[in-house]
Enzyme design. Structure first.
Site, PDB file in Angstrom:
ATOM      1  N   THR A 174       0.859  -1.203   0.000  1.00 36.28           N
ATOM      2  CA  THR A 174       0.000   0.000   0.000  1.00 36.28           C
ATOM      3  C   THR A 174       0.883   1.236   0.000  1.00 36.28           C
ATOM      4  O   THR A 174       1.951   1.220   0.598  1.00 36.28           O
ATOM      5  CB  THR A 174      -0.873  -0.026   1.284  1.00 36.28           C
ATOM      6  OG1 THR A 174      -1.821  -1.070   1.141  1.00 36.28           O
ATOM      7  CG2 THR A 174      -1.583   1.281   1.530  1.00 36.28           C
ATOM      8  N   ARG A 202     -14.949  -6.023  -0.192  1.00 36.24           N
ATOM      9  CA  ARG A 202     -14.254  -5.688   1.058  1.00 36.24           C
ATOM     10  C   ARG A 202     -13.550  -4.335   0.884  1.00 36.24           C
ATOM     11  O   ARG A 202     -12.877  -4.088  -0.099  1.00 36.24           O
ATOM     12  CB  ARG A 202     -13.226  -6.766   1.379  1.00 36.24           C
ATOM     13  CG  ARG A 202     -12.391  -6.505   2.653  1.00 36.24           C
ATOM     14  CD  ARG A 202     -11.101  -5.767   2.366  1.00 36.24           C
ATOM     15  NE  ARG A 202     -10.262  -5.634   3.549  1.00 36.24           N
ATOM     16  CZ  ARG A 202      -9.160  -4.913   3.605  1.00 36.24           C
ATOM     17  NH1 ARG A 202      -8.759  -4.227   2.547  1.00 36.24           N
ATOM     18  NH2 ARG A 202      -8.442  -4.847   4.704  1.00 36.24           N
ATOM     19  N   GLY A 204     -10.970  -1.602   2.939  1.00 33.28           N
ATOM     20  CA  GLY A 204     -10.074  -1.465   4.083  1.00 33.28           C
ATOM     21  C   GLY A 204     -10.081  -0.053   4.643  1.00 33.28           C
ATOM     22  O   GLY A 204     -11.005   0.735   4.420  1.00 33.28           O
ATOM     23  N   ASP A 205      -9.030   0.263   5.379  1.00 32.56           N
ATOM     24  CA  ASP A 205      -8.936   1.569   6.040  1.00 32.56           C
ATOM     25  C   ASP A 205      -8.497   2.689   5.116  1.00 32.56           C
ATOM     26  O   ASP A 205      -8.764   3.862   5.383  1.00 32.56           O
ATOM     27  CB  ASP A 205      -7.931   1.484   7.203  1.00 32.56           C
ATOM     28  CG  ASP A 205      -6.536   1.083   6.713  1.00 32.56           C
ATOM     29  OD1 ASP A 205      -6.445   0.089   5.958  1.00 32.56           O
ATOM     30  OD2 ASP A 205      -5.561   1.765   7.053  1.00 32.56           O
ATOM     31  N   THR A 225      -0.677   2.207   6.897  1.00 31.28           N
ATOM     32  CA  THR A 225      -0.642   0.945   6.158  1.00 31.28           C
ATOM     33  C   THR A 225      -0.618  -0.215   7.150  1.00 31.28           C
ATOM     34  O   THR A 225       0.025  -0.114   8.188  1.00 31.28           O
ATOM     35  CB  THR A 225       0.578   0.861   5.217  1.00 31.28           C
ATOM     36  OG1 THR A 225       0.711  -0.484   4.746  1.00 31.28           O
ATOM     37  CG2 THR A 225       1.875   1.281   5.892  1.00 31.28           C
ATOM     38  N   GLY A 226      -1.319  -1.271   6.838  1.00 33.24           N
ATOM     39  CA  GLY A 226      -1.369  -2.428   7.731  1.00 33.24           C
ATOM     40  C   GLY A 226      -2.730  -3.092   7.639  1.00 33.24           C
ATOM     41  O   GLY A 226      -3.455  -2.899   6.662  1.00 33.24           O
ATOM     42  N   GLY A 228      -6.138  -3.427   7.652  1.00 34.65           N
ATOM     43  CA  GLY A 228      -7.181  -2.405   7.613  1.00 34.65           C
ATOM     44  C   GLY A 228      -8.331  -2.658   8.562  1.00 34.65           C
ATOM     45  O   GLY A 228      -8.912  -1.714   9.108  1.00 34.65           O
TER      46      GLY A 228
HETATM   47  N1  ASP Z   1      -4.358  -1.076   4.883  1.00 32.54           N
HETATM   48  C1  ASP Z   1      -4.550  -1.809   3.667  1.00 32.54           C
HETATM   49  C2  ASP Z   1      -5.907  -2.466   3.693  1.00 32.54           C
HETATM   50  O1  ASP Z   1      -6.261  -3.041   4.707  1.00 32.54           O
HETATM   51  C3  ASP Z   1      -3.517  -2.857   3.400  1.00 32.54           C
HETATM   52  C4  ASP Z   1      -2.070  -2.444   3.596  1.00 32.54           C
HETATM   53  O2  ASP Z   1      -1.780  -1.350   4.049  1.00 32.54           O
HETATM   54  O3  ASP Z   1      -1.177  -3.254   3.261  1.00 32.54           O
HETATM   55  O4  ASP Z   1      -6.582  -2.454   2.701  1.00 32.54           O
END
Ligand code: ASP
Length: 304
Positions: A174, A202, A204-205, A225-226, A228
């Site tokens: 991301t 789906r 995410g954040d 990032t992470g 979500g």
């Molecule tokens: N935060 C992103 C999501 O959950 C994924 C990522 O940051 O790797 O869509």
């Protein structure tokens, strides 16, 4: 789990940019490619800021650059759904008037962040989803891409591995950017394909304000990032800015918010931050997070 927090400094009261290429773990060659993609994006942004461009333009162009990099999980090379399709999420926000735009579950378009920016500029709605996002994009002159133009071999292999349970269903890469411009305005932008093997629909954040992205000239600008699902539940970007407001510097504010996520939900990730005065910092609880930054008078440098 270990937390790494890095205070990058910056030119107090001046302009600067910090970008990330996603939290997680990648093998050495891919990590190096991602680092280079981040460095090139930071260069694009700092050149714009140096020329007097807005923080908003700088973060948009930096993210567009990373959306074009097939080694990163955004735009071209984005993570695939369990059906092998591309559904893209992105958001952008400026911290002066708190204008924002976002798209989620968007079918293939080269630059989701540019469509989010169009929503910000039009200022009618903030977040467009799926078919509605596609219609909005087409109406604003963006050309739909062919799936095969944007789906990479690596994304297909990652999906096959996840479906065969050979890998964790968390693709990384991301992208995001935060910046302060010459006039002291802040902006943040984030773009992603999400998580490999996600269900269709789906979200995410990354396109959610206060979770994956936020900017407020009086508090700071953040891109996350992470995982979500966790970042949304702790409103990560807002949490980081609350820590800044309580007096913690950018890196410590990010580390404290990530520690809360780890304690509460046992999830990991990374956060980049610019303070109202232009100081830069990041933290991660994930194994890696390629980043690149620059400020007035300083060349681009990268960190992990
Ligand atoms: N935060 C992103 C999501 O959950 C994924 C990522 O940051 O790797 O869509």
């Amino acid at each position: 789990m270990t937390t790494k927090a890095t205070w990058l400094g910056g030119s107090e009261g001046s302009y600067g940019v910090l970008v990330h290429g996603g939290a997680g773990r990648a093998h050495a060659a891919l990590l190096e490619d991602r680092r280079q993609a981040c460095a090139a994006a930071a260069q694009v942004a700092i050149d714009l800021l140096h020329g007097g461009a807005s923080a908003l333009d700088a973060v948009q162009r930096a993210v567009e650059h990373m959306e074009d990099a097939p080694v990163l999980n955004a735009g071209t090379g984005g993570a695939l759904t369990e059906d092998g399709t591309l559904e893209l999420d992105a958001s952008i926000m400026e911290g002066t008037a708190l204008r924002a735009g976002a798209v989620c579950a968007l079918p293939p378009f080269q630059h989701p962040i540019a469509i989010a920016r169009a929503a910000l500029e039009e200022a009618r709605h903030v977040l467009y989803a799926g078919e509605g996002a596609q219609a909005f994009a087409l109406a604003h002159g963006h050309r739909a891409a062919l799936a095969n133009e944007m789906i990479t071999e690596r994304a297909r292999t990652d999906l096959a591995d996840v479906l065969a349970l050979r890998a964790e269903p968390l693709e990384v890469g991301t992208v995001g950017a935060v910046a302060r411009d010459q006039q002291g305005r802040l902006a943040a932008a984030t773009s992603t394909g999400g998580i490999t093997g996600k269900r269709r629909g789906r979200v995410g954040d990354s396109p959610i304000l206060g979770a994956g992205t936020y900017a407020d000239d009086t508090r700071g600008a953040v891109s996350c990032t992470g995982q979500g699902e966790g970042f949304m539940r702790v409103t990560m970007a807002s949490r980081v800015l609350a820590e800044m407001h309580a007096g913690f510097p950018a890196d410590q504010a990010a580390a404290r918010a990530l520690a809360f996520l780890a304690d509460k939900l046992a999830m990991t990730g990374g956060v980049i931050v610019v303070s109202p005065s232009g100081l830069l910092g990041w933290a991660r609880t994930a194994a890696q997070m390629p980043c690149a930054h620059a400020w007035r008078g300083q060349p681009v440098s990268t960190t992990f």
